[in-house]
Scaffold this active site. Structure first.
Site, PDB file in Angstrom:
ATOM      1  N   TYR A   1       5.780   4.364  -3.685  1.00 59.94           N
ATOM      2  CA  TYR A   1       5.823   4.054  -5.117  1.00 59.94           C
ATOM      3  C   TYR A   1       5.732   5.342  -5.937  1.00 59.94           C
ATOM      4  O   TYR A   1       5.055   6.305  -5.534  1.00 59.94           O
ATOM      5  CB  TYR A   1       4.657   3.141  -5.508  1.00 59.94           C
ATOM      6  CG  TYR A   1       4.841   1.685  -5.101  1.00 59.94           C
ATOM      7  CD1 TYR A   1       5.596   1.330  -3.995  1.00 59.94           C
ATOM      8  CD2 TYR A   1       4.240   0.673  -5.835  1.00 59.94           C
ATOM      9  CE1 TYR A   1       5.757  -0.002  -3.631  1.00 59.94           C
ATOM     10  CE2 TYR A   1       4.392  -0.669  -5.476  1.00 59.94           C
ATOM     11  CZ  TYR A   1       5.147  -0.994  -4.376  1.00 59.94           C
ATOM     12  OH  TYR A   1       5.297  -2.303  -4.030  1.00 59.94           O
TER      13      TYR A   1
ATOM     14  N   ARG B   1      -3.780   2.856  -4.028  1.00 60.29           N
ATOM     15  CA  ARG B   1      -2.335   2.605  -4.030  1.00 60.29           C
ATOM     16  C   ARG B   1      -1.857   2.289  -5.449  1.00 60.29           C
ATOM     17  O   ARG B   1      -2.633   2.141  -6.364  1.00 60.29           O
ATOM     18  CB  ARG B   1      -1.983   1.447  -3.079  1.00 60.29           C
ATOM     19  CG  ARG B   1      -1.883   1.887  -1.603  1.00 60.29           C
ATOM     20  CD  ARG B   1      -0.783   1.134  -0.874  1.00 60.29           C
ATOM     21  NE  ARG B   1       0.503   1.271  -1.548  1.00 60.29           N
ATOM     22  CZ  ARG B   1       1.514   0.430  -1.378  1.00 60.29           C
ATOM     23  NH1 ARG B   1       1.407  -0.598  -0.572  1.00 60.29           N
ATOM     24  NH2 ARG B   1       2.643   0.609  -2.032  1.00 60.29           N
TER      25      ARG B   1
ATOM     26  N   GLU C   1       3.123   8.062  -4.174  1.00 65.66           N
ATOM     27  CA  GLU C   1       2.436   7.868  -2.896  1.00 65.66           C
ATOM     28  C   GLU C   1       3.072   8.783  -1.856  1.00 65.66           C
ATOM     29  O   GLU C   1       4.289   8.762  -1.658  1.00 65.66           O
ATOM     30  CB  GLU C   1       2.538   6.401  -2.464  1.00 65.66           C
ATOM     31  CG  GLU C   1       1.835   5.473  -3.425  1.00 65.66           C
ATOM     32  CD  GLU C   1       2.012   4.001  -3.112  1.00 65.66           C
ATOM     33  OE1 GLU C   1       1.089   3.217  -3.409  1.00 65.66           O
ATOM     34  OE2 GLU C   1       3.084   3.613  -2.591  1.00 65.66           O
TER      35      GLU C   1
ATOM     36  N   ASP D   1      -2.504  -5.884  -0.153  1.00 65.96           N
ATOM     37  CA  ASP D   1      -2.156  -6.014  -1.574  1.00 65.96           C
ATOM     38  C   ASP D   1      -3.127  -6.954  -2.290  1.00 65.96           C
ATOM     39  O   ASP D   1      -3.340  -6.832  -3.490  1.00 65.96           O
ATOM     40  CB  ASP D   1      -0.737  -6.572  -1.730  1.00 65.96           C
ATOM     41  CG  ASP D   1       0.323  -5.544  -1.373  1.00 65.96           C
ATOM     42  OD1 ASP D   1       0.006  -4.348  -1.327  1.00 65.96           O
ATOM     43  OD2 ASP D   1       1.475  -5.952  -1.141  1.00 65.96           O
TER      44      ASP D   1
END
Ligand SMILES: *[C@@H]1O[C@H](CO)[C@@H](O)[C@H](O)[C@H]1NC(C)=O
Ligand SMILES: *[C@@H]1O[C@H](CO)[C@@H](O)[C@H](O)[C@H]1NC(C)=O
Ligand SMILES: *[C@@H]1O[C@H](CO)[C@@H](O)[C@H](O)[C@H]1NC(C)=O
Length: 384
Positions: free
Chosen positions: A341, A50, A362, A75
């Site tokens: 993103y 990511r 993404e 995250d």
């Protein structure tokens, strides 16, 4: 030959490519190549990739970076920093190399910003450790660097020894080197903090990345207090410089203060301050609260995001001929499906470079976190 063609062919200095009237060369962006750089399998040694970011080095290579999340899509969690490098403008890429390994921590590294120092031919990657305070209390801002175009990288350096250990998460996106006065040569990295220091902050370096300090900021309101919907929480950020030397920061509007759209701030003192008088909400840049990208190239401001008020779908490129004051009605749809993103980059070494910009984002079919895709965009419809 058209006026546009003449401008390109006769071009000597890229930055001087304007029509004689002073008018900006109009663009007609077209996707001319796309390649998936990372696929997420949601199992195995790397669970998912990511937070893609990208830079063009001063030698003309492209560096694509992402978080390689080891065990989950969280995250937080343990990660590597993944790198793929291209020396042919994104046609072919090296296999993935892992630059940093944070071990088996519960609150690992987060990307981050990539910063090219063109004066010194250096590239830096800045990231944060312990950004969420899950199993740790002290956040650190870390830096690695390369002096051989991204082939080999230094050991991590802890710049929290200089800037302190309050949580600061750079980008995600690119940092800039000032090309114009004031403070030509300064490195600027903007990002966001968290409670009790929420808002946008920028780190500055005037000695090519050796020493860093905090410069301008735009704090959340109510500052240092838990937020609710509608509060002012500028968040993930992308700075870029205009030819008058001012710096624009385009930020995520986390709690949708005023609008489901982007927060824009501007500094006239090389990112020392971001005056409230110049804080704006760009209602034309509709945004679902996401990390987006913005870039200035040859008179044009480019912007990418999933251009919808609430959903992470419809990755879209927009452009402006007046420094982001207004946006052209024509847009380029990059991907209508799930997308999140994104990060833009470009080169300015020769006339061929004038024609292209590059995007990493993404992309997925059911959700945006299925893959990370690289896109080559020809700015003149493939014609020039
Ligand atoms: C970085 O430096 C700060 C301040 O000296 C320190 O508290 C922190 O533990 C360091 N982080 C790492 C990962 O070494
Ligand atoms: C996504 O883009 C398509 C085509 O550009 C448009 O028809 C659709 O309404 C958009 N979706 C949202 C949620 O904005
Ligand atoms: C954009 O900003 C530059 C200075 O950075 C200025 O010279 C130019 O006139 C501006 N363009 C418009 C259309 O406002």
């Amino acid at each position: 030959m058209s006026l546009h063609g003449a401008c390109l062919v006769l071009l000597v200095w890229i930055t001087s490519c304007r029509l004689s009237s002073g008018e900006i060369l109009k663009v007609r962006p077209l996707i001319v190549g796309e390649q998936l750089l990372w696929l997420n399998h949601n199992q195995g040694e790397i669970y998912s990739y990511r937070i893609p970011i990208m830079a063009a080095t001063s030698r003309g290579s492209l560096l694509a970076l992402a978080e390689a999340r080891k065990a989950s899509s969280s995250d937080a969690g343990a990660k590597f920093i993944a790198l793929r490098r291209s020396t042919d403008k994104g046609r072919t890429w090296t296999p993935t190399k892992f630059l940093v390994n944070d071990g088996e921590v519960l609150d690992g590294l987060n990307l981050g910003a990539v910063i090219v120092d063109e004066q010194k031919d250096l590239v830096f990657v800045m990231y944060t450790l312990c950004g969420h305070h899950y199993d740790c209390l002290i956040s650190s801002v870390m830096l690695i660097q390369t002096s051989d175009d991204g082939v080999s990288w230094s050991a991590p350096r802890n710049i929290s020894e200089q800037v302190g250990t309050q949580m600061f998460m750079p980008g995600p996106g690119y940092g800039i080197q000032k090309r114009f006065e004031p403070k030509k040569g300064r490195l600027i990295v903007c990002g966001h903090g968290t409670l009790p220091r929420d808002g946008v902050y920028c780190l500055l370096s005037d000695d090519h990345g050796v020493k860093w300090r905090f410069g301008g900021s735009m704090r959340g309101i109510p500052y240092g207090q838990p937020k609710k919907r509608g509060d002012f929480t500028p968040d993930e950020s992308q700075p870029f410089e205009l030819p008058d030397g001012s710096v624009i920061v385009n930020s995520r509007n986390q709690n949708f203060y005023h609008c489901n759209c982007r927060v824009i701030m501007q500094s006239f003192d090389a990112s020392e301050t971001y005056p409230l008088d110049y804080l704006k909400f760009d209602e034309k840049l509709v945004d679902p609260a996401v990390a987006a990208s913005a870039m200035f190239k040859n008179g044009v401001v480019f912007f990418t995001n999933p251009a919808t008020p609430t959903k992470r779908i419809n990755m879209t490129l927009q452009w402006s001929y007046d420094n982001g004051t207004t946006w052209q009605p024509t847009r380029l749809e990059i991907w209508r499906g799930p997308s999140a993103y994104s990060s833009l980059t470009m080169m300015e070494r020769n006339t061929d470079d004038l024609r292209f910009i590059y995007l990493i984002y993404e992309k997925g079919y059911k959700d945006p976190y299925e893959s990370i895709s690289f896109v080559r965009i020809h700015l003149y419809g493939g014609l020039l």
